[in-house]
Design a protein around this motif. Sequence first.
Motif, PDB file in Angstrom:
ATOM      1  N   ASN A  37       0.860  -1.183   0.000  1.00  0.00           N
ATOM      2  CA  ASN A  37       0.000   0.000   0.000  1.00  0.00           C
ATOM      3  C   ASN A  37       0.899   1.236   0.000  1.00  0.00           C
ATOM      4  OD1 ASN A  37      -1.997   1.910   0.318  1.00  0.00           O
ATOM      5  ND2 ASN A  37      -2.545   1.305   2.418  1.00  0.00           N
ATOM      6  N   ASP A  38       1.440   1.564  -1.170  1.00  0.00           N
ATOM      7  CA  ASP A  38       2.427   2.642  -1.288  1.00  0.00           C
ATOM      8  C   ASP A  38       1.898   3.983  -0.786  1.00  0.00           C
ATOM      9  OD1 ASP A  38       4.204   0.859  -2.493  1.00  0.00           O
ATOM     10  OD2 ASP A  38       3.335   1.222  -4.479  1.00  0.00           O
ATOM     11  N   GLU A  39       0.646   4.270  -1.071  1.00  0.00           N
ATOM     12  CA  GLU A  39       0.087   5.580  -0.732  1.00  0.00           C
ATOM     13  C   GLU A  39      -0.565   5.597   0.648  1.00  0.00           C
ATOM     14  OE1 GLU A  39      -2.558   6.479  -3.916  1.00  0.00           O
ATOM     15  OE2 GLU A  39      -0.963   6.669  -5.413  1.00  0.00           O
ATOM     16  N   LYS A  40      -0.536   4.438   1.335  1.00  0.00           N
ATOM     17  CA  LYS A  40      -1.120   4.320   2.678  1.00  0.00           C
ATOM     18  C   LYS A  40      -2.585   4.761   2.709  1.00  0.00           C
ATOM     19  CE  LYS A  40       2.665   2.678   4.193  1.00  0.00           C
ATOM     20  NZ  LYS A  40       2.755   1.192   4.357  1.00  0.00           N
ATOM     21  N   LYS A  41      -3.301   4.394   1.648  1.00  0.00           N
ATOM     22  CA  LYS A  41      -4.726   4.695   1.584  1.00  0.00           C
ATOM     23  C   LYS A  41      -5.516   3.589   2.268  1.00  0.00           C
ATOM     24  CE  LYS A  41      -4.861   7.422  -2.685  1.00  0.00           C
ATOM     25  NZ  LYS A  41      -5.449   7.512  -4.058  1.00  0.00           N
ATOM     26  N   PRO A  42      -6.617   3.916   2.937  1.00  0.00           N
ATOM     27  CA  PRO A  42      -7.441   2.874   3.561  1.00  0.00           C
ATOM     28  C   PRO A  42      -8.091   1.978   2.515  1.00  0.00           C
ATOM     29  CG  PRO A  42      -8.537   5.010   3.684  1.00  0.00           C
ATOM     30  CD  PRO A  42      -7.152   5.273   3.170  1.00  0.00           C
ATOM     31  N   LEU A  43      -8.397   0.758   2.907  1.00  0.00           N
ATOM     32  CA  LEU A  43      -9.040  -0.202   2.013  1.00  0.00           C
ATOM     33  C   LEU A  43     -10.554  -0.033   2.092  1.00  0.00           C
ATOM     34  CD1 LEU A  43      -8.734  -2.687   0.125  1.00  0.00           C
ATOM     35  CD2 LEU A  43      -8.835  -4.107   2.173  1.00  0.00           C
ATOM     36  N   ALA A  44     -11.147   0.436   0.999  1.00  0.00           N
ATOM     37  CA  ALA A  44     -12.596   0.652   0.971  1.00  0.00           C
ATOM     38  C   ALA A  44     -13.322  -0.688   0.859  1.00  0.00           C
ATOM     39  CB  ALA A  44     -12.966   1.552  -0.206  1.00  0.00           C
ATOM     40  N   ASP A  45     -14.525  -0.757   1.419  1.00  0.00           N
ATOM     41  CA  ASP A  45     -15.311  -1.991   1.364  1.00  0.00           C
ATOM     42  C   ASP A  45     -15.515  -2.446  -0.078  1.00  0.00           C
ATOM     43  OD1 ASP A  45     -15.427  -1.630   4.054  1.00  0.00           O
ATOM     44  OD2 ASP A  45     -17.608  -1.547   4.208  1.00  0.00           O
ATOM     45  N   ARG A  46     -15.876  -1.514  -0.941  1.00  0.00           N
ATOM     46  CA  ARG A  46     -16.153  -1.858  -2.335  1.00  0.00           C
ATOM     47  C   ARG A  46     -14.900  -2.436  -3.002  1.00  0.00           C
ATOM     48  NH1 ARG A  46     -18.623   2.207  -7.011  1.00  0.00           N
ATOM     49  NH2 ARG A  46     -18.626   0.671  -8.704  1.00  0.00           N
ATOM     50  N   THR A  47     -13.740  -1.833  -2.713  1.00  0.00           N
ATOM     51  CA  THR A  47     -12.478  -2.328  -3.271  1.00  0.00           C
ATOM     52  C   THR A  47     -12.190  -3.741  -2.789  1.00  0.00           C
ATOM     53  OG1 THR A  47     -11.582  -0.082  -3.356  1.00  0.00           O
ATOM     54  CG2 THR A  47     -10.002  -1.906  -3.452  1.00  0.00           C
ATOM     55  N   PHE A  48     -12.431  -3.998  -1.508  1.00  0.00           N
ATOM     56  CA  PHE A  48     -12.188  -5.320  -0.944  1.00  0.00           C
ATOM     57  C   PHE A  48     -13.039  -6.375  -1.638  1.00  0.00           C
ATOM     58  CE2 PHE A  48     -13.559  -8.565   2.174  1.00  0.00           C
ATOM     59  CZ  PHE A  48     -12.327  -9.188   2.381  1.00  0.00           C
ATOM     60  N   PHE A  49     -14.316  -6.121  -1.811  1.00  0.00           N
ATOM     61  CA  PHE A  49     -15.203  -7.103  -2.443  1.00  0.00           C
ATOM     62  C   PHE A  49     -14.894  -7.271  -3.933  1.00  0.00           C
ATOM     63  CE2 PHE A  49     -17.875  -5.798   1.243  1.00  0.00           C
ATOM     64  CZ  PHE A  49     -17.840  -7.027   1.890  1.00  0.00           C
ATOM     65  N   ASN A  50     -14.459  -6.188  -4.588  1.00  0.00           N
ATOM     66  CA  ASN A  50     -14.011  -6.312  -5.981  1.00  0.00           C
ATOM     67  C   ASN A  50     -12.768  -7.188  -6.086  1.00  0.00           C
ATOM     68  OD1 ASN A  50     -16.064  -4.725  -6.983  1.00  0.00           O
ATOM     69  ND2 ASN A  50     -14.859  -2.828  -7.016  1.00  0.00           N
ATOM     70  N   ASN A  51     -11.878  -7.055  -5.087  1.00  0.00           N
ATOM     71  CA  ASN A  51     -10.671  -7.882  -5.064  1.00  0.00           C
ATOM     72  C   ASN A  51     -11.021  -9.357  -4.918  1.00  0.00           C
ATOM     73  OD1 ASN A  51      -9.108  -5.594  -5.249  1.00  0.00           O
ATOM     74  ND2 ASN A  51      -8.556  -5.527  -3.092  1.00  0.00           N
TER      75      ASN A  51
END
Length: 302
Positions: A37-51
């Motif tokens: 996580n280079d930019e240290k951005k939080p993991l959004a719920d939508r991103t997690f489920f897309n992953n």
Amino acid sequence: MAKNYFKRYIWLIDLLQSYSMLTLDEIKGLWLESSVNDEKKPLADRTFFNNIDAIRDMFGICIVCNRSSNEYYIENEEDIKGNGIRNWMMNALSMNNLLTESASMKDRIIFEDVPSSQKFLMPIMKAMKDGHKINVKYKSFAKATVDERTLNPYCVKSFKERGYLLASTDENPEPHIYALDRITELKQSVQEWTLPADFNAEEYFAPYYGYPTGDEGYDSPVTVKVKVNAHQRDYFRTLPLHSSQVEEETHEDYSIFSYYVIPNFHLKKELISYMDAVEVFEPEKFRDELFLEIKKSMNYYK
């Protein structure tokens, strides 16, 4: 951008394999600490489920939620371990991610050097996919000359840090093993070739430790029993010599392991390498062969 997505997928798979089960909040917390996580951005719920969806489609790995504890886990982890090519691919990708995350410690991580046999792996795999023969120049350790051959590629296999190709020729339809690091040149032929419909790579190699060497002296698998002392048996338990390994007896000072294999050169050398920790006592023919090998070796030290 696609590369970053890919790294995230591997990171998530590795994470769940390491921790077994994690809540989404725990995954989010570990994501913030990850160097992926280079930019240290939080993991959004939508991103997690897309992953999760992408991992299922790309790798056939199913990440599901245990509703009673709200923890996520890999549902088909046993399938992953049982699939040779998928397991190999995941290990390679995971190692790449690990080295990326550990770049600051590169001087403290040492791996064995792997011979350059992988140089020809990609063109061989392309030829297999395209259904074509391959033209090779092959330098056997047993011969002084370089042979030129046209091969029908069946499959590739790794064993003890080396890559091997199982292939036949038109002159000899019975497939044989070719070491990739003994190929000096390789080109895909324009000639087409079709893999026999009844060939199964896992079934072909299943009876052997390593691969067939052509001088086994056994027509079919036999039960090989070995006595392993207490100091060595945990090594056998954690890294079985063969998929058929069974610990049949357990005693205070030793264990009895059995294997259903075709005894070959590789198994013989592997068992001899354990010397006083291992004793083969069945079948008698194989035991006698090992004794002769050990006796031959002892002559060098007289």
